[in-house]
Design a protein around this motif. Structure first.
Motif, PDB file in Angstrom:
ATOM      1  N   ALA A 590      42.289  34.502  22.902  1.00 37.93           N
ATOM      2  CA  ALA A 590      42.157  33.957  24.254  1.00 37.93           C
ATOM      3  C   ALA A 590      42.065  35.082  25.263  1.00 37.93           C
ATOM      4  N   LYS A 591      42.854  36.125  25.054  1.00 37.48           N
ATOM      5  CA  LYS A 591      42.826  37.270  25.958  1.00 37.48           C
ATOM      6  C   LYS A 591      41.450  37.936  25.922  1.00 37.48           C
ATOM      7  N   GLN A 592      40.884  38.068  24.743  1.00 37.95           N
ATOM      8  CA  GLN A 592      39.559  38.672  24.628  1.00 37.95           C
ATOM      9  C   GLN A 592      38.505  37.839  25.344  1.00 37.95           C
ATOM     10  N   ARG A 593      38.630  36.510  25.274  1.00 38.83           N
ATOM     11  CA  ARG A 593      37.683  35.636  25.965  1.00 38.83           C
ATOM     12  C   ARG A 593      37.729  35.881  27.471  1.00 38.83           C
ATOM     13  N   ILE A 594      38.926  36.071  27.993  1.00 43.71           N
ATOM     14  CA  ILE A 594      39.059  36.291  29.439  1.00 43.71           C
ATOM     15  C   ILE A 594      38.522  37.667  29.811  1.00 43.71           C
ATOM     16  N   PHE A 595      38.804  38.682  28.977  1.00 49.35           N
ATOM     17  CA  PHE A 595      38.230  40.002  29.229  1.00 49.35           C
ATOM     18  C   PHE A 595      36.699  39.922  29.247  1.00 49.35           C
ATOM     19  N   ALA A 596      36.141  39.159  28.325  1.00 50.72           N
ATOM     20  CA  ALA A 596      34.688  39.021  28.272  1.00 50.72           C
ATOM     21  C   ALA A 596      34.164  38.369  29.548  1.00 50.72           C
ATOM     22  N   ALA A 597      34.867  37.346  30.029  1.00 49.42           N
ATOM     23  CA  ALA A 597      34.450  36.677  31.263  1.00 49.42           C
ATOM     24  C   ALA A 597      34.555  37.629  32.454  1.00 49.42           C
ATOM     25  N   LEU A 598      35.597  38.450  32.470  1.00 49.34           N
ATOM     26  CA  LEU A 598      35.751  39.419  33.562  1.00 49.34           C
ATOM     27  C   LEU A 598      34.616  40.436  33.552  1.00 49.34           C
ATOM     28  N   ASP A 599      34.200  40.840  32.372  1.00 48.62           N
ATOM     29  CA  ASP A 599      33.113  41.817  32.291  1.00 48.62           C
ATOM     30  C   ASP A 599      31.797  41.243  32.798  1.00 48.62           C
ATOM     31  N   GLN A 600      31.637  39.927  32.707  1.00 48.72           N
ATOM     32  CA  GLN A 600      30.370  39.302  33.092  1.00 48.72           C
ATOM     33  C   GLN A 600      30.298  38.946  34.572  1.00 48.72           C
ATOM     34  N   VAL A 601      31.444  38.704  35.207  1.00 44.84           N
ATOM     35  CA  VAL A 601      31.440  38.194  36.570  1.00 44.84           C
ATOM     36  C   VAL A 601      31.431  39.337  37.587  1.00 44.84           C
ATOM     37  N   LYS A 602      30.862  39.061  38.745  1.00 45.18           N
ATOM     38  CA  LYS A 602      30.894  40.015  39.856  1.00 45.18           C
ATOM     39  C   LYS A 602      31.797  39.406  40.933  1.00 45.18           C
ATOM     40  N   LEU A 603      33.045  39.855  40.959  1.00 45.99           N
ATOM     41  CA  LEU A 603      34.042  39.241  41.835  1.00 45.99           C
ATOM     42  C   LEU A 603      33.768  39.480  43.314  1.00 45.99           C
ATOM     43  N   ASP A 604      33.087  40.593  43.617  1.00 46.87           N
ATOM     44  CA  ASP A 604      32.842  40.913  45.027  1.00 46.87           C
ATOM     45  C   ASP A 604      31.396  40.625  45.431  1.00 46.87           C
ATOM     46  N   SER A 605      30.778  39.654  44.804  1.00 50.28           N
ATOM     47  CA  SER A 605      29.407  39.296  45.163  1.00 50.28           C
ATOM     48  C   SER A 605      29.372  38.761  46.593  1.00 50.28           C
ATOM     49  N   LEU A 606      28.211  38.800  47.199  1.00 46.64           N
ATOM     50  CA  LEU A 606      28.071  38.307  48.568  1.00 46.64           C
ATOM     51  C   LEU A 606      28.435  36.827  48.635  1.00 46.64           C
ATOM     52  N   HIS A 607      28.101  36.083  47.589  1.00 42.39           N
ATOM     53  CA  HIS A 607      28.451  34.662  47.554  1.00 42.39           C
ATOM     54  C   HIS A 607      29.961  34.469  47.622  1.00 42.39           C
ATOM     55  N   GLN A 608      30.715  35.262  46.835  1.00 43.46           N
ATOM     56  CA  GLN A 608      32.178  35.163  46.832  1.00 43.46           C
ATOM     57  C   GLN A 608      32.747  35.532  48.193  1.00 43.46           C
ATOM     58  N   LEU A 609      32.201  36.589  48.800  1.00 44.42           N
ATOM     59  CA  LEU A 609      32.697  37.030  50.108  1.00 44.42           C
ATOM     60  C   LEU A 609      32.413  35.980  51.181  1.00 44.42           C
ATOM     61  N   LYS A 610      31.232  35.386  51.125  1.00 43.57           N
ATOM     62  CA  LYS A 610      30.900  34.344  52.099  1.00 43.57           C
ATOM     63  C   LYS A 610      31.843  33.150  51.962  1.00 43.57           C
ATOM     64  N   GLN A 611      32.133  32.781  50.745  1.00 47.77           N
ATOM     65  CA  GLN A 611      33.019  31.641  50.518  1.00 47.77           C
ATOM     66  C   GLN A 611      34.402  31.915  51.116  1.00 47.77           C
ATOM     67  N   ALA A 612      34.934  33.116  50.865  1.00 44.31           N
ATOM     68  CA  ALA A 612      36.239  33.479  51.427  1.00 44.31           C
ATOM     69  C   ALA A 612      36.183  33.514  52.948  1.00 44.31           C
ATOM     70  N   TYR A 613      35.058  33.993  53.485  1.00 48.81           N
ATOM     71  CA  TYR A 613      34.894  34.064  54.940  1.00 48.81           C
ATOM     72  C   TYR A 613      34.921  32.670  55.567  1.00 48.81           C
ATOM     73  N   TYR A 614      34.148  31.737  55.013  1.00 48.79           N
ATOM     74  CA  TYR A 614      34.071  30.400  55.605  1.00 48.79           C
ATOM     75  C   TYR A 614      35.415  29.674  55.516  1.00 48.79           C
ATOM     76  N   GLU A 615      36.133  29.875  54.414  1.00 46.47           N
ATOM     77  CA  GLU A 615      37.449  29.248  54.287  1.00 46.47           C
ATOM     78  C   GLU A 615      38.409  29.780  55.343  1.00 46.47           C
ATOM     79  N   LEU A 616      38.382  31.088  55.566  1.00 44.63           N
ATOM     80  CA  LEU A 616      39.289  31.669  56.559  1.00 44.63           C
ATOM     81  C   LEU A 616      38.862  31.298  57.976  1.00 44.63           C
ATOM     82  N   LYS A 617      37.568  31.247  58.210  1.00 49.09           N
ATOM     83  CA  LYS A 617      37.087  30.848  59.533  1.00 49.09           C
ATOM     84  C   LYS A 617      37.541  29.429  59.853  1.00 49.09           C
ATOM     85  N   GLN A 618      37.526  28.571  58.846  1.00 50.67           N
ATOM     86  CA  GLN A 618      37.978  27.203  59.051  1.00 50.67           C
ATOM     87  C   GLN A 618      39.462  27.179  59.387  1.00 50.67           C
TER      88      GLN A 618
END
Length: 962
Positions: A590-618
């Protein structure tokens, strides 16, 4: 390095003279106690992880520690490791149910001592070259492992050590006299067992209710908001954290002549009325119910359902200003027309909205409805630490695998409800939960048809279950909940309808059989089982982790980590963390599966930043600034600073269509402050700029006073560095076709004549050319100073914080940024930074021997560049010593786990070269020809904490082995 020599040094360090003898912290004798930083259980986990076998002798074991114990034993079983456990029936402390759970563990042999006074607490771990003993006062109970003040001595000795042999002889003696734990023995024990009387702490009677620490903070914030003239406020509080009592405390402080409480379900009214009565007191007739079945409209305190109160004929029985205080429970629902009618009609002096889940309000902005006055937020992790909720044991296990393929988002229904998968699920449930008690479980799955089929299959397997989807009526759901509470059902199988708005305190199991959709939903579903309930000591959470893209959310949700930092998530996953009295465990796969998912995702993508921005603006009702993300804890501003496509926060605001007017030079200045200073690695430049934005000129003495006020170190080299940084001379290096300094405008920000600092004319002109620049600049500076609170400003570097090569050049007060040609190290005049990538990319490793390696937590074997010999000028300067034989250069060590972590390196502190370790050697080059290098051992001035060493050296197949 010779193991016996290491062990000898550790013993001499621990028992003779810690100053004279250096030691490997993992071998040295150590007193283990439970503190806020570490627990006895964590030290046991360290030993379990590397042992070949183990023996445990403890008088007492409690069931509330068996779930994490089973998780560890399951991991050991996958590695073929078996152990022995010797316990007792002394004083009847150990329950029959506990013995029954021990029988489930296949790689554990258990015996029961017949010694009437058996009261030992000892743990023996056999490693490859030595054995470790942990002996003291700690039984295998949750309180002893995680909370109690216990003394336990950890000793490591060789296989031939007299002490080890004495302990093993005593263990063998008791083991030989003990009886084996068998079903027959357990049956006899159960027949003669006299259960100890149990007491449960529960609200009731005349016990005085007082606010806890978090509630006191929330009440103070509410009072402060009202003092500023606010008429409405919102309170966010995790399920089970005492929202109703907190509302009652605030009503008590407000002391209204009349008070109105509005909620969406009639069943909640009676409980709310009882809670308010316990806090406010008075006469019973002062508390009235207004619902479909009761019309007590003349009471001083009215508790109403929204369905009844929102009717015009009912509302108009009251004057608009009838109630001075209005409280809306489950305020995220208040966008409905019925709630809006109530809020439009009544004109109280104050309105409080309470909710656990404001983000689940679809299209309606609940923050706007309450004037963006967020009074307080009690998060799940805080509530656990404050013991407001029932602790949980989370176990992440691998989901069912068919024909070599793990379940993922596309898996067909036939596979999701296959008999083999149900067998797999029940096997895990039976292993981790107490089969001697009727479970009260919630199972969350991914589809409605899956819920129906799964409930039927579980029922056929003698686990009565019912599926609940949005197809059932409220009455049917209520009946199902009652059936679960009274034991007629063991499980309710659902998709999302129980994420919020349902209160089933008896739930003691949460089974997750679905993709983690979001951190919010994950916490909501986890929280369904955390409300306190008589007799419920803990909640078992079993998460079946498939091959899902969103697996990376799991460690982040469990730790409330909103930093969008992969390294943080990997650290949280690498260890078996503890939250208060709750534990978190992942199976290796299970730990390896999560490591694999972390390697694939871009946590600081513009989409992620926009989502955090709109939530905080609200939340805020305005455009958020960098400091707002820090204050609200929604996102680390470092994400913006590290994003190469966003030179400054103003550029991001442009991406979300906010009108930001900046000249080219203003944008360049913001880029400089944002990229070089705002990450907060050093406060000195930020403090000087902040001062100059207020004062026309600043003397050196003024600046020194500010440095002293902020506990900052300073010296001549530091002042020279400030001049070089703020004049941009430090950045006068090639960056493509131009100098790096030209990216920042190429002009000095500050002028220094040797006596006074002043803003440069161009910078002053930029400040006067529009308000947007000044606002964003002030914010970036203040944000940097807030981030710097994580650092020790009395030192150049803070242990175990992360720095880039460029950061290091600046903080060493060098005249130029030498990060580009630095590579692995740079021998300066006084100091030499060394950068180590522990797990190099396979393509970059020219030789399997060319690997820096930790000997232990006190030293690392290190190689110079090639070709180098002992006669190389660089090596001579590195090895140079003064007349007293002291090392002349200060060696600063920085390390990172792998190149996947980006540019940041963790600072490991100062190191000294062990003179007898220096030697020339040869390593194979890229063309196979040997190249000369110099090998040496670097001794840390301060040994690495075990978790730092473990994270740097532990290999994760998915993460590093690709």
């Amino acid at each position: 390095m010779n193991e016996n020599h290491d062990l000898s040094q550790a013993i001499l360090h621990g028992l003779l003279d810690q100053q004279r003898y250096s030691s490997n912290e993992m071998l040295a004798p150590k007193l283990l106690v439970n503190t806020a930083q570490e627990t006895i259980w964590e030290h046991l986990l360290d030993e379990f992880e590397t042992c070949l076998t183990f023996s445990i002798a403890v008088a007492f074991i409690t069931r509330d520690m068996l779930t994490p114990f089973k998780a560890v034993l399951s991991e050991l079983a996958s590695k073929g490791v078996h152990g022995s456990l010797l316990t007792s029936d002394y004083l009847g402390f150990n329950e029959p149910e506990m013995f029954a759970e021990l029988l489930k563990i296949p790689n554990l042999t258990v015996k029961v001592s017949q010694n009437a006074g058996f009261h030992v607490k000892g743990y023996i771990f056999e490693q490859e070259n030595e054995k470790t003993l942990i002996i003291g006062s700690a039984n295998l109970t949750r309180s002893a492992m995680l909370k109690n003040y216990e003394w336990n001595l950890r000793l490591t000795a060789s296989q031939q050590g007299a002490l080890v042999q004495q302990v093993e002889e005593q263990f063998a003696l008791q083991w030989g006299q003990a009886v084996s734990l068998t079903p027959k023995w357990l049956e006899n024990y159960q027949e003669n067992y006299v259960r100890r009387p149990q007491t449960f702490s529960q609200a009731g009677g005349k016990q005085k209710i007082t606010p806890n620490q978090m509630q006191r903070e929330a009440l103070a914030r509410l009072d402060k908001i009202r003092q500023k003239g606010a008429r409405r406020a919102l309170l966010i509080s995790a399920t089970g954290t005492g929202k109703t009592y907190l509302g009652a405390f605030d009503v008590q402080a407000f002391a209204p002549k009349r008070f109105l409480f509005v909620v969406h379900r009639e069943q909640i009214l009676e409980a709310a009325r009882a809670s308010f009565f316990r806090v406010l007191g008075g006469r019973q007739e002062d508390y009235g119910i207004l619902s479909g079945r009761s019309k007590q409209t003349n009471a001083k305190y009215v508790f109403a359902t929204v369905q009844t109160l929102s009717k015009a004929s009912v509302m108009q029985q009251f004057a608009p200003d009838e109630f001075e205080y209005l409280l809306i429970d489950e305020a995220h629902r208040s966008g409905a027309a019925s709630y809006l009618r109530i809020l439009e009609y009544f004109t109280p002096r104050f309105v409080l909205g309470m909710t656990a889940t404001p983000e689940r309000t679809d299209d309606f902005d609940v923050f706007e409805l309450f004037d963006h006055n967020l009074a307080y937020e009690i998060r799940l992790q805080q509530a656990l630490e404050e013991k407001m909720l029932t602790p949980f044991h989370y176990v992440g296990v691998t989901d069912y695998e068919y024909a070599g393929k793990m379940i993922d988002e596309t898996t067909s229904l036939s596979r999701l409800v296959a008999n083999e998968r149900v067998d797999h699920v029940l096997a895990q449930i039976n292993y981790y939960t107490d089969t001697n008690q009727t479970p009260h479980g919630l199972i969350f799955c991914s589809r409605q048809d899956e819920a129906q089929e799964l409930a039927q299959l579980l029922t056929e397997r003698q686990h009565p279950s019912r599926a609940l989807t949005n197809e059932q009526s409220i009455a049917q759901r209520d009946q199902a909940v009652k059936d679960l509470e009274n034991g007629r059902l063991e499980y309710l199988v659902t998709v999302n309808i129980f994420n919020e708005g349902i209160d089933i305190p008896c739930v003691d199991q949460v089974i997750l059989l679905r993709n983690t959709q979001s951190s919010i939903v994950f916490i909501q579903q986890l929280g369904r089982g955390l409300r306190k309930y008589p007799g419920k000591e803990y909640v078992t959470v079993i998460d079946f982790i498939g091959n899902y893209k969103n697996n990376y959310l799991i460690p982040m949700a469990l730790h409330d980590d909103r930093s969008k930092n992969k390294d943080n998530a990997k650290r949280e996953l690498a260890f078996k963390p503890i939250l208060g009295l709750s534990t978190i465990n992942f199976s290796p796969i299970a730990k390896q599966r999560i490591f694999a998912a972390l390697d694939q995702v871009k946590l600081d993508s513009l989409h992620q930043l926009k989502q955090a921005y709109y939530e905080l603006k609200q939340r805020l009702g305005r455009v958020p600034l960098l400091c707002d993300y820090l204050e609200q804890g929604t996102l680390s501003p470092q994400v913006f600073f590290n994003n190469k496509r966003l030179p400054h926060y103003g550029a991001f605001l442009g991406k979300v269509k906010e009108k930001i007017n900046l000249t080219q030079y203003q944008a360049q200045l913001l880029s400089f402050v944002s990229q070089e200073l705002a990450p907060g690695k050093r406060p000195h430049e930020l403090l000087l700029l902040q001062l100059l934005l207020k004062e026309e000129q600043v003397s050196e003495q003024d600046l020194i006073s500010v440095f002293k006020e902020h506990n900052c170190y300073y010296n001549e080299e530091l002042f020279n560095s400030l001049d070089l940084i703020l004049s941009l001379q430090f950045f006068a290096i090639k960056a493509g076709k131009k100098l790096k300094s030209q990216e920042y405008g190429g002009l000095p920000l500050v002028e220094h004549d040797g006596f006074y600092y002043r803003l440069a004319p161009d910078f002053k002109a930029a400040l006067q050319a529009g308000k947007d620049f000044k606002r964003l600049l002030d914010d970036a500076i203040e944000c940097g100073l807030q981030l710097n609170k994580e650092y020790d400003s009395q030192q150049q570097f803070t242990l175990y914080q992360r720095y880039s090569r460029k950061d290091v050049c600046r903080l060493l007060n060098w005249s130029k940024d030498l990060s580009a040609p630095m590579y692995g190290y740079w021998v300066g005049e006084k100091e030499c930074p060394i950068f180590i990538t522990y797990h190099k990319d396979k393509k970059a490793v020219r030789s399997k021997d060319y690997r820096n390696s930790f000997a232990d937590n006190s030293a690392i074997k290190w190689y110079s560049r090639s070709p180098r010999t002992l006669e190389s000028a660089e090596i001579k300067r590195l090895l140079a010593r003064d007349g007293q034989g002291r090392q002349i250069l200060k060696l600063h060590l920085f390390a990172k786990r792998s190149d996947a972590e980006g540019q940041g390196y963790t600072y490991l502190g100062l190191a000294d070269i062990a003179p007898d370790s220096v030697q020339e050697t040869q390593l194979a080059g890229a063309n196979g020809r040997p190249k000369k290098v110099v090998q040496m051992e670097l001794k840390f001035r301060k040994p690495l904490p075990y978790q730092q060493l473990k994270f740097l050296t532990e290999t994760q197949d998915v993460n590093d082995g690709r």
